[in-house]
Scaffold this motif. Structure first.
Motif, PDB file in Angstrom:
ATOM      1  N   GLY A 148       0.790  -1.220   0.000  1.00 35.06           N
ATOM      2  CA  GLY A 148       0.000   0.000   0.000  1.00 35.06           C
ATOM      3  C   GLY A 148       0.820   1.266   0.000  1.00 35.06           C
ATOM      4  O   GLY A 148       0.265   2.362   0.166  1.00 35.06           O
ATOM      5  N   PHE A 149       2.126   1.168  -0.193  1.00 34.34           N
ATOM      6  CA  PHE A 149       2.987   2.357  -0.211  1.00 34.34           C
ATOM      7  C   PHE A 149       2.977   2.990  -1.604  1.00 34.34           C
ATOM      8  O   PHE A 149       2.669   2.329  -2.593  1.00 34.34           O
ATOM      9  CB  PHE A 149       4.415   1.987   0.210  1.00 34.34           C
ATOM     10  N   PRO A 150       3.315   4.281  -1.700  1.00 32.62           N
ATOM     11  CA  PRO A 150       3.296   4.947  -3.009  1.00 32.62           C
ATOM     12  C   PRO A 150       4.286   4.308  -3.977  1.00 32.62           C
ATOM     13  O   PRO A 150       5.365   3.848  -3.578  1.00 32.62           O
ATOM     14  CB  PRO A 150       3.709   6.393  -2.684  1.00 32.62           C
ATOM     15  N   TYR A 154      10.561   5.038  -9.941  1.00 32.42           N
ATOM     16  CA  TYR A 154      11.783   4.524  -9.321  1.00 32.42           C
ATOM     17  C   TYR A 154      11.505   3.393  -8.326  1.00 32.42           C
ATOM     18  O   TYR A 154      12.423   2.904  -7.679  1.00 32.42           O
ATOM     19  CB  TYR A 154      12.524   5.660  -8.603  1.00 32.42           C
ATOM     20  N   THR A 155      10.253   3.015  -8.188  1.00 32.93           N
ATOM     21  CA  THR A 155       9.886   1.984  -7.220  1.00 32.93           C
ATOM     22  C   THR A 155      10.012   0.599  -7.838  1.00 32.93           C
ATOM     23  O   THR A 155       9.377   0.312  -8.858  1.00 32.93           O
ATOM     24  CB  THR A 155       8.447   2.198  -6.714  1.00 32.93           C
ATOM     25  N   THR A 156      10.837  -0.237  -7.225  1.00 31.85           N
ATOM     26  CA  THR A 156      10.985  -1.631  -7.672  1.00 31.85           C
ATOM     27  C   THR A 156      10.604  -2.627  -6.582  1.00 31.85           C
ATOM     28  O   THR A 156      10.453  -3.815  -6.868  1.00 31.85           O
ATOM     29  CB  THR A 156      12.432  -1.911  -8.113  1.00 31.85           C
ATOM     30  N   SER A 202       2.390  -7.299  12.080  1.00 27.41           N
ATOM     31  CA  SER A 202       2.963  -6.049  11.593  1.00 27.41           C
ATOM     32  C   SER A 202       2.602  -5.767  10.143  1.00 27.41           C
ATOM     33  O   SER A 202       2.777  -6.614   9.269  1.00 27.41           O
ATOM     34  CB  SER A 202       4.491  -6.106  11.730  1.00 27.41           C
ATOM     35  N   TYR A 203       2.141  -4.544   9.903  1.00 28.22           N
ATOM     36  CA  TYR A 203       1.952  -4.047   8.540  1.00 28.22           C
ATOM     37  C   TYR A 203       3.058  -3.075   8.131  1.00 28.22           C
ATOM     38  O   TYR A 203       3.124  -2.658   6.985  1.00 28.22           O
ATOM     39  CB  TYR A 203       0.584  -3.379   8.411  1.00 28.22           C
TER      40      TYR A 203
END
Length: 280
Positions: A148-150, A154-156, A202-203
């Motif tokens: 659920g993170f943006p 550049y996100t891999t 933990s999330y």
């Protein structure tokens, strides 16, 4: 003037291998060193006798999945025999096993390396006491997610609903009562940190940090504030598909750097805060 090649060897050092087999966590740091008829690679650049160090590393991970690790001695013998060839006459494996103790259904604490801390400030009018610890290394083999993170160009990092979560806890907490049974108070606070880490689904490591701090405050009435610094000690599943092997959350690589670093303070509402030791 002439020169000759003396004794030589080569291999892969610092191979971090962690396996999970039910209730058993095995954590190894391995170094290989191979020697034999290797003059050609030094003198002419002929690499026909050189088993690539990357291949040596991959073999360690594949063998851990295919045969299991067992004792470090047995695993070293297995690898050493495999690495011998017509050109490689000697294979040396140096293996460090890092001990973990189980303290929950899927929670483990690494033996050694933990330090108890204290800071006391005394004036004519007051006594201020802070307690703490560093190097309390813990992991949960499951019950952790991160998603659920943006995402941008550049996100891999892939999202996950089942991951290993590990950290090395550094913490300070401040006491309002300067006349406690300090050994018992430290034991209670440390136990609260371990209980919260073990019992929190933990999330994110941030959520785990707040849970640990909140539980410590709930269990230790004399504490008004706790400061936590939690590095994310990554354990990444090794891709064994190139070797025809699956990896059902069993064989991990544990890189040391870079790492995420999560830091935060949890405070008791309405408490009076002293200027205790900072963590950042």
């Amino acid at each position: 003037m002439s020169f000759s090649l003396g004794p030589n060897q080569y291999g892969k050092a610092g191979v971090r291998l962690v396996t999970v087999d039910g209730p058993v966590v095995t954590d190894l740091t391995i170094a290989s060193a191979l020697s034999g008829d290797l003059a050609a690679t030094h003198l002419t650049g002929d690499n026909s006798a050189v088993l690539a160090t990357d291949t040596q590393k991959n073999t360690m991970y594949a063998f851990a999945r295919e045969y299991g690790v067992g004792s470090p001695e047995a695993f070293g013998v297995l690898l050493g025999k495999h690495f011998l060839s017509s050109e490689i006459h000697r294979a040396q494996l140096t293996i460090e096993q890092h001990r973990w103790e189980q303290f929950g259904p899927h929670s483990f604490r690494r033996s050694g390396g933990e330090t108890r801390l204290a800071r006391v400030v005394v004036t004519a009018d007051s006594v201020a006491v802070s307690s703490g610890l560093s190097g309390l290394t813990v992991l949960n083999t499951t019950a952790s997610e991160f998603h659920g993170f943006p995402r941008d160009e550049y996100t891999t990092l892939p999202e996950t609903t089942d991951r290993m979560l590990a950290t090395s806890v550094d913490a300070w907490w401040d006491h309002s009562d300067p006349s406690l049974d300090w050994d018992a108070a430290f034991s209670d606070a440390r136990g609260a940190l371990l209980t919260a880490f073990s019992s929190t689904y933990s999330y994110s490591l941030q959520q785990t940090l707040f849970s640990m701090g909140s539980y410590l405050l709930a269990q230790c009435p004399s504490v008004g504030e706790v400061r936590l610094s939690l590095p994310n000690k990554h354990h990444n599943l090794v891709d064994l598909t190139p070797f025809g092997l699956d990896n059902p959350n069993q064989v991990y690589v544990a890189p040391t750097e870079p790492f995420g670093l999560i830091q935060g303070t949890v405070r008791r509402d309405g408490a009076t805060y002293t200027e205790g030791p900072a963590l950042w």
